[in-house]
Write a protein that holds these residues in place. Structure first.
Motif, PDB file in Angstrom:
ATOM      1  N   ARG A   7       0.831  -1.204   0.000  1.00 30.02           N
ATOM      2  CA  ARG A   7       0.000   0.000   0.000  1.00 30.02           C
ATOM      3  C   ARG A   7       0.868   1.258   0.000  1.00 30.02           C
ATOM      4  O   ARG A   7       0.578   2.233  -0.702  1.00 30.02           O
ATOM      5  CB  ARG A   7      -0.934  -0.008   1.221  1.00 30.02           C
ATOM      6  CG  ARG A   7      -2.038  -1.052   1.132  1.00 30.02           C
ATOM      7  CD  ARG A   7      -2.799  -1.191   2.438  1.00 30.02           C
ATOM      8  NE  ARG A   7      -3.382   0.083   2.836  1.00 30.02           N
ATOM      9  CZ  ARG A   7      -3.307   0.591   4.061  1.00 30.02           C
ATOM     10  NH1 ARG A   7      -2.653  -0.056   5.011  1.00 30.02           N
ATOM     11  NH2 ARG A   7      -3.880   1.739   4.343  1.00 30.02           N
ATOM     12  N   ALA A  11       1.256   4.205  -3.105  1.00 28.56           N
ATOM     13  CA  ALA A  11       1.141   5.650  -2.906  1.00 28.56           C
ATOM     14  C   ALA A  11       2.396   6.369  -3.408  1.00 28.56           C
ATOM     15  O   ALA A  11       2.316   7.438  -4.015  1.00 28.56           O
ATOM     16  CB  ALA A  11       0.902   5.959  -1.429  1.00 28.56           C
ATOM     17  N   TYR A  48      -5.834  14.387   0.003  1.00 30.14           N
ATOM     18  CA  TYR A  48      -5.472  13.053   0.486  1.00 30.14           C
ATOM     19  C   TYR A  48      -6.368  11.969  -0.121  1.00 30.14           C
ATOM     20  O   TYR A  48      -5.925  10.845  -0.369  1.00 30.14           O
ATOM     21  CB  TYR A  48      -5.581  13.001   2.014  1.00 30.14           C
ATOM     22  CG  TYR A  48      -4.533  13.816   2.752  1.00 30.14           C
ATOM     23  CD1 TYR A  48      -3.312  14.137   2.176  1.00 30.14           C
ATOM     24  CD2 TYR A  48      -4.771  14.250   4.051  1.00 30.14           C
ATOM     25  CE1 TYR A  48      -2.361  14.879   2.849  1.00 30.14           C
ATOM     26  CE2 TYR A  48      -3.830  14.984   4.753  1.00 30.14           C
ATOM     27  CZ  TYR A  48      -2.624  15.305   4.152  1.00 30.14           C
ATOM     28  OH  TYR A  48      -1.683  16.034   4.827  1.00 30.14           O
ATOM     29  N   ILE A  51      -5.027  10.208  -3.223  1.00 24.75           N
ATOM     30  CA  ILE A  51      -3.781   9.438  -3.153  1.00 24.75           C
ATOM     31  C   ILE A  51      -4.117   8.009  -2.738  1.00 24.75           C
ATOM     32  O   ILE A  51      -4.774   7.796  -1.714  1.00 24.75           O
ATOM     33  CB  ILE A  51      -2.804  10.071  -2.149  1.00 24.75           C
ATOM     34  CG1 ILE A  51      -2.523  11.527  -2.540  1.00 24.75           C
ATOM     35  CG2 ILE A  51      -1.496   9.279  -2.095  1.00 24.75           C
ATOM     36  CD1 ILE A  51      -1.726  12.302  -1.508  1.00 24.75           C
ATOM     37  N   PRO A  52      -3.700   7.019  -3.505  1.00 25.55           N
ATOM     38  CA  PRO A  52      -4.026   5.632  -3.167  1.00 25.55           C
ATOM     39  C   PRO A  52      -3.604   5.262  -1.750  1.00 25.55           C
ATOM     40  O   PRO A  52      -2.468   5.530  -1.341  1.00 25.55           O
ATOM     41  CB  PRO A  52      -3.236   4.824  -4.204  1.00 25.55           C
ATOM     42  CG  PRO A  52      -3.041   5.748  -5.350  1.00 25.55           C
ATOM     43  CD  PRO A  52      -2.905   7.119  -4.751  1.00 25.55           C
ATOM     44  N   ASN A  53      -4.547   4.698  -1.000  1.00 24.22           N
ATOM     45  CA  ASN A  53      -4.295   4.112   0.318  1.00 24.22           C
ATOM     46  C   ASN A  53      -3.997   5.119   1.425  1.00 24.22           C
ATOM     47  O   ASN A  53      -3.706   4.725   2.554  1.00 24.22           O
ATOM     48  CB  ASN A  53      -3.135   3.100   0.250  1.00 24.22           C
ATOM     49  CG  ASN A  53      -3.316   2.088  -0.851  1.00 24.22           C
ATOM     50  OD1 ASN A  53      -4.397   1.524  -1.014  1.00 24.22           O
ATOM     51  ND2 ASN A  53      -2.284   1.873  -1.646  1.00 24.22           N
ATOM     52  N   PHE A  54      -4.053   6.419   1.129  1.00 28.10           N
ATOM     53  CA  PHE A  54      -3.777   7.425   2.151  1.00 28.10           C
ATOM     54  C   PHE A  54      -4.911   7.454   3.169  1.00 28.10           C
ATOM     55  O   PHE A  54      -6.093   7.298   2.804  1.00 28.10           O
ATOM     56  CB  PHE A  54      -3.645   8.810   1.509  1.00 28.10           C
ATOM     57  CG  PHE A  54      -2.291   9.445   1.693  1.00 28.10           C
ATOM     58  CD1 PHE A  54      -1.146   8.787   1.272  1.00 28.10           C
ATOM     59  CD2 PHE A  54      -2.157  10.695   2.267  1.00 28.10           C
ATOM     60  CE1 PHE A  54       0.109   9.366   1.420  1.00 28.10           C
ATOM     61  CE2 PHE A  54      -0.921  11.285   2.425  1.00 28.10           C
ATOM     62  CZ  PHE A  54       0.215  10.623   1.995  1.00 28.10           C
ATOM     63  N   VAL A 100       5.937   7.399   3.274  1.00 23.68           N
ATOM     64  CA  VAL A 100       5.879   7.739   1.848  1.00 23.68           C
ATOM     65  C   VAL A 100       6.872   8.850   1.527  1.00 23.68           C
ATOM     66  O   VAL A 100       7.615   8.778   0.538  1.00 23.68           O
ATOM     67  CB  VAL A 100       4.442   8.146   1.459  1.00 23.68           C
ATOM     68  CG1 VAL A 100       4.413   8.784   0.075  1.00 23.68           C
ATOM     69  CG2 VAL A 100       3.513   6.937   1.507  1.00 23.68           C
TER      70      VAL A 100
END
Length: 274
Positions: A7, A11, A48, A51-54, A100
Motif C-alpha cells: 500500500r 502511494a 489526500y 492518493i491511493p491508500n492514504f 511515503v
C-alpha cells in the motif's frame, strides 16, 4: 506487513508521477498552521482522498492536502494536515505519509504542532523547538514485523531531533528578531480528552515542557528512515494545574493562528539553511 508495504509503495508510485523535482524538505503542518501552504510557489495540490491508500483526516482544522512546490527557493513536499491516534488510526497507519515521504527520497523533515504549555516560564504564543520527547501513546509506529530496507529493527533515538537544525533555527529566530522562541521537551498523549490538573502535574514532573496528541509517532518513523528532524510546537495555552481553566479546541486554534505569522517567518528563514 507485506500488504502494508504494498500500500505504501503504491502511494509512492502515484506521487512520483506528480513530482516535478525531488523535494529536499518535507513539512507537516499541524493544527491552525495550514496557512503556510498558501505561500508555496507553483503548487501541485493533491487532496489526500486522491492518493491511493492514504488515510483521511477527520479533524476540521486539518485541510487534508499533499502539496508539491517551492518555499524559500527550496523544493518541498507539504502535508497540510495530519492524522492522530485519537481518530482511531493505529500509529502505523497514521504515520504512513511519513514513510511515503521518506521513500520519495526526502532527507529532511520539519514537523509542527499546536501544544499546551506545561513549563510555567512559557507564554501563550511561544515557539518551542523540540530537543527531546516523551511518548505516552500506547502504540509504537514500528510495532510488528520490520521492513529491513526501510530501517533497522531497533533504531537509535539518542538524538531524535537534529542538533544542527535546532541550532540553525535558534540562530534564524535571533537574526529575524522573532520573540518568544525556546527549546523544550514535548510529551505525546493519546487524547482526545484534555489533561486533568493531576495529569498536568504528573507530566510536568516527568520533565515535559509541552503536551500534545501528535508528532512523536511521526518522528519515530522519520528517524527509522534516516531523516533529519526539526520540530516546532506553537504553545497555544499554558496549563496551570492549580488554576486550570477550561481547555477549548476553538481557543487553541485561535491562539495558534495568532502565532502563525511568526511561525511562518521562522520556517521561511530556516529553509535556506537546511
Amino acid at each position: 506487513m507485506e500488504r502494508y508495504k504494498q500500500r505504501v509503495e503504491e502511494a509512492v508510485r502515484f506521487l512520483r508521477k506528480k513530482m516535478v523535482e525531488v523535494p529536499e524538505v518535507a513539512l507537516v503542518l499541524g493544527t491552525g498552521l495550514s496557512g503556510l501552504a498558501e505561500l508555496i510557489e507553483a503548487p501541485v495540490v493533491l487532496p489526500y482522498e486522491e492518493i491511493p491508500n492514504f488515510p483521511t483526516s477527520t479533524v476540521v482544522s486539518h485541510a487534508g492536502n499533499f502539496i508539491f512546490g517551492r518555499l524559500s527557493g527550496r523544493p518541498v513536499a507539504v502535508l497540510q494536515g495530519r492524522f492522530h491516534f485519537y481518530e482511531g488510526y493505529s500509529t502505523r497507519e497514521l504515520t504512513m505519509p511519513i514513510r511515503v515521504l521518506a521513500l520519495l527520497g526526502i532527507k529532511n523533515i520539519i514537523i509542527s504542532n499546536s501544544a499546551g504549555g506545561l513549563n510555567p516560564s512559557f507564554a501563550t504564543g511561544t515557539l518551542m523547538v523540540l530537543r527531546d520527547h516523551l511518548d505516552f501513546i500506547p502504540d509504537n509506529s514500528l510495532r510488528g514485523p520490520n521492513v529491513d530496507e526501510w530501517g533497522p529493527r531497533f533504531p537509535d533515538l539518542s538524538a531524535p531531533y537534529d542538533l544542527r537544525l535546532r541550532e540553525a533555527t535558534l540562530a534564524c529566530a535571533a537574526k529575524e528578531q522573532i520573540d518568544k522562541v525556546a527549546t523544550g521537551v514535548y510529551v505525546a498523549i493519546p487524547g482526545p480528552s484534555m489533561e486533568t490538573p493531576a495529569e498536568t502535574r504528573y507530566l510536568r514532573q516527568c520533565g515535559a515542557d509541552a503536551v500534545g496528541m501528535s508528532t512523536v509517532p511521526e518522528v519515530i518513523v522519520a528517524r527509522h528512515a534516516g531523516m533529519r528532524v526539526l520540530a516546532v510546537s506553537v504553545i497555544a495555552n499554558v496549563n496551570d494545574p492549580d488554576n486550570l481553566n477550561p481547555i477549548i479546541l476553538e481557543d487553541i486554534i485561535e491562539e495558534t493562528r495568532r502565532a502563525e505569522e511568526r511561525f511562518s517567518r521562522l520556517l521561511l528563514a530556516v529553509l535556506p539553511e537546511i
